[in-house]
Design a protein around this motif. Structure first.
Motif, PDB file in Angstrom:
ATOM      1  N   PRO A 155      22.159 -14.768 -15.335  1.00  0.00           N
ATOM      2  CA  PRO A 155      23.427 -14.862 -14.610  1.00  0.00           C
ATOM      3  C   PRO A 155      24.547 -14.163 -15.382  1.00  0.00           C
ATOM      4  O   PRO A 155      24.633 -14.266 -16.607  1.00  0.00           O
ATOM      5  N   ALA A 156      25.408 -13.469 -14.661  1.00  0.00           N
ATOM      6  CA  ALA A 156      26.467 -12.698 -15.299  1.00  0.00           C
ATOM      7  C   ALA A 156      27.363 -13.565 -16.178  1.00  0.00           C
ATOM      8  O   ALA A 156      27.791 -13.134 -17.264  1.00  0.00           O
ATOM      9  N   TRP A 157      27.627 -14.795 -15.748  1.00  0.00           N
ATOM     10  CA  TRP A 157      28.562 -15.633 -16.513  1.00  0.00           C
ATOM     11  C   TRP A 157      28.042 -15.975 -17.902  1.00  0.00           C
ATOM     12  O   TRP A 157      28.830 -16.263 -18.817  1.00  0.00           O
ATOM     13  N   LYS A 158      26.712 -15.915 -18.090  1.00  0.00           N
ATOM     14  CA  LYS A 158      26.161 -16.213 -19.410  1.00  0.00           C
ATOM     15  C   LYS A 158      26.389 -15.072 -20.401  1.00  0.00           C
ATOM     16  O   LYS A 158      26.117 -15.213 -21.594  1.00  0.00           O
ATOM     17  N   ARG A 159      26.889 -13.950 -19.900  1.00  0.00           N
ATOM     18  CA  ARG A 159      27.211 -12.829 -20.780  1.00  0.00           C
ATOM     19  C   ARG A 159      28.706 -12.793 -21.123  1.00  0.00           C
ATOM     20  O   ARG A 159      29.131 -11.970 -21.926  1.00  0.00           O
ATOM     21  N   PHE A 160      29.486 -13.676 -20.477  1.00  0.00           N
ATOM     22  CA  PHE A 160      30.927 -13.667 -20.735  1.00  0.00           C
ATOM     23  C   PHE A 160      31.204 -14.077 -22.179  1.00  0.00           C
ATOM     24  O   PHE A 160      30.565 -14.976 -22.727  1.00  0.00           O
ATOM     25  N   PHE A 195      31.487 -17.759 -23.179  1.00  0.00           N
ATOM     26  CA  PHE A 195      30.346 -18.677 -23.182  1.00  0.00           C
ATOM     27  C   PHE A 195      29.151 -18.211 -24.014  1.00  0.00           C
ATOM     28  O   PHE A 195      28.335 -19.032 -24.430  1.00  0.00           O
ATOM     29  N   CYS A 196      29.016 -16.908 -24.245  1.00  0.00           N
ATOM     30  CA  CYS A 196      27.776 -16.395 -24.838  1.00  0.00           C
ATOM     31  C   CYS A 196      27.507 -16.936 -26.240  1.00  0.00           C
ATOM     32  O   CYS A 196      26.358 -17.007 -26.675  1.00  0.00           O
ATOM     33  N   ASP A 197      28.552 -17.353 -26.971  1.00  0.00           N
ATOM     34  CA  ASP A 197      28.335 -17.843 -28.325  1.00  0.00           C
ATOM     35  C   ASP A 197      27.926 -19.312 -28.367  1.00  0.00           C
ATOM     36  O   ASP A 197      27.602 -19.835 -29.434  1.00  0.00           O
ATOM     37  N   VAL A 198      27.938 -19.993 -27.210  1.00  0.00           N
ATOM     38  CA  VAL A 198      27.570 -21.415 -27.192  1.00  0.00           C
ATOM     39  C   VAL A 198      26.344 -21.674 -26.311  1.00  0.00           C
ATOM     40  O   VAL A 198      26.026 -22.819 -25.997  1.00  0.00           O
ATOM     41  N   GLU A 232      18.481 -18.991 -25.452  1.00  0.00           N
ATOM     42  CA  GLU A 232      19.115 -18.040 -24.556  1.00  0.00           C
ATOM     43  C   GLU A 232      20.081 -17.126 -25.292  1.00  0.00           C
ATOM     44  O   GLU A 232      20.794 -16.345 -24.663  1.00  0.00           O
ATOM     45  N   SER A 233      20.111 -17.220 -26.595  1.00  0.00           N
ATOM     46  CA  SER A 233      21.056 -16.429 -27.376  1.00  0.00           C
ATOM     47  C   SER A 233      20.891 -14.944 -27.099  1.00  0.00           C
ATOM     48  O   SER A 233      19.792 -14.401 -27.140  1.00  0.00           O
TER      49      SER A 233
END
Length: 217
Positions: free
Chosen positions: A186-191, A194-197, A202-203
């Protein structure tokens, strides 16, 4: 991760608040007849066919204090299965990590499911008590499942579909898991927000994770 198994199947169909409004609008007799004729605790063959053909349903839960939450659950046809006379099961897929619905189930197993057919207006309610497990034997048959949720029905009943708007599916979600397919990230997981948490598995720093830049999947 299994909550209390208190049985509410013998609980009255209507509480005092419902009765108050039924009496105000003179619908008590109708409400009683509908419960008498339509309410059940075992799934019929028609119920199974309808439920297992659905690609979505709405799940209502509440926390230990009764604070409600409602979520949409989607998947491929058959992602919800009738597994027994009065039981159904569905997978929990990767989500936003908040676990609002399943977290509620751990402290309050009472749930309500609403299944809707938007193409041929029809709907069904299933109220029951839920349990969740990671070691459920069904998990292996649900591609992409993190957990399996089982619901023991305490009340199954259809609803009048008159207010359902007719709609058709334009395109199935590309994120629905299926055999031999890796859903996109999902695109939001690359924002950056959020990506550092993200969970470690999923890192974005792991190039071998499917769907990540540089991965082979």
């Amino acid at each position: 991760m299994k909550p209390s198994n208190d049985d509410t199947s013998s609980a009255p169909a209507y509480h005092a608040g419902m009765r108050q409004l039924q009496d105000r609008f003179d619908s008590r007799r109708l409400a009683d007849r509908l419960d008498e004729k339509l309410s059940r605790t075992a799934f019929s063959a028609e119920d199974r066919e309808f439920i297992e053909s659905r690609t979505l349903f709405f799940l209502a839960t509440a926390d230990a204090d009764g604070q409600p939450d409602c979520s949409y659950k989607g998947g491929a046809p058959g992602f919800v299965r009738v597994t027994g006379e009065g039981e159904l099961a569905f997978p929990h897929y990767d989500g936003n990590g908040m676990f609002r619905s399943l977290g509620n189930v751990l402290v309050n197993p009472a749930v309500a499911l609403l299944f809707i057919d938007f193409e041929r207006p029809n709907r069904m309610r299933v109220n029951g008590r839920a349990s969740i497990a990671a070691d459920d034997p069904l998990r292996a048959s649900f591609v992409g499942a993190q957990l399996v949720v089982r619901v023991r029905a305490t009340r199954i009943f259809p609803n009048c579909p008159r207010y359902i708007h007719r709609m058709v599916v334009a395109e199935p979600s590309p994120y629905v898991p299926r055999e031999g397919y890796t859903p996109p990230v999902p695109a939001w997981k690359r924002f950056d927000a959020f990506c550092d948490v993200l969970p470690k598995k999923e890192s974005g720093s792991d190039p071998d994770l499917p769907g990540r830049p540089g991965s082979s999947a």
